[in-house]
Write a protein that holds these residues in place. Sequence first.
Motif: not given
Length: 332
Positions: A198, A201-203, A206, A231, A234
């Motif tokens: 996770p 994926q978040k990085q 971003k 990702p 998003r």
Amino acid sequence: MKALLSRAAGGPETLELGEIDAPDVSPGHLLVRVRACAINFPDVLIIEDKYQFKPPRPFAPGGEIAGEVIAVGAGVEGWSVGDRVIGATGWNGLAEQALLPAANAFLLPDNRDFAEGSALLMTYATAIHALVDRGAIKPKELMIVLGAGGGVGLAAVEIGKALGAWVLACASSEEKCTAARAAGADASLKYPAGPLDPAAQKQIAKDLKDIAGPNGAQLVFDPVGGDYAEPALRALGWEGRYLVVGFPAGIPSIPLNLTLLKSCDIRGVFWGAFAGREPERNRGHVAELFRLWDDGKIAPKVSATYPLERAGEAIAALGARSAIGKLVVTIP
């Protein structure tokens, strides 16, 4: 004739070079002396019985060929023995001769070699169908391309630029990112090889948002799937379009609340079905591809060629996602 045969379900190591009878030309078909066969991700799946089509064994993988017409079936018009041809066979392309439905055949100009010709249809026709028909791409839109170092990813980069988009190419190595920038990408992002936790994926989300800016991307071209899908979704902006092209990294689970919050679309892309259902529109796209090729705006990148007896190595390299551009098997 020689053919690389799948006699039992399994990986590339199970393929065997063997002798089988040459096919007889059948109505509505061309019999083609195969000179080159491009390798595509369905070849990885079909020999493992993981593709939507399961031909009876023994069969040869390889669904995208270039060669010379050696016989013309009943009911076929506009083709003659000796014509240079490219086309999609579905399978049985990794052989010295192959049957090609005339509906799937296109004339290869004399100034194009067989290896390049074999590498055109499945990637570039997929990309132009995806971007024009499913993505409704517009000039100056920001498009994210995942898997941008692969054959269909590079095709999307080139066609996106030809249609006026600003292209952010994403790939798992700097070498692939360099290839995408050489193909015209305006910027690139190297993401880690999966699977992703996770935090990774978040990085990625971003990093994509930082490059795309406050309005996000208008289009995502995703031939990868897996942990990379969320990702990229998003990073999509308001009323953006997410194009689902393939799943070599796995079939993702998407939180649909994101589509509500962004009022965005997730759109499937299945070029093979489109070509079968709307052959004239597909022929129009292929004609446009040849024009773009003549204008120097696209050029199939064949990064390696293999002899028929080593075609399993090409399939293995594609399955490992180590290839840049297209891998082609040549049959002299």
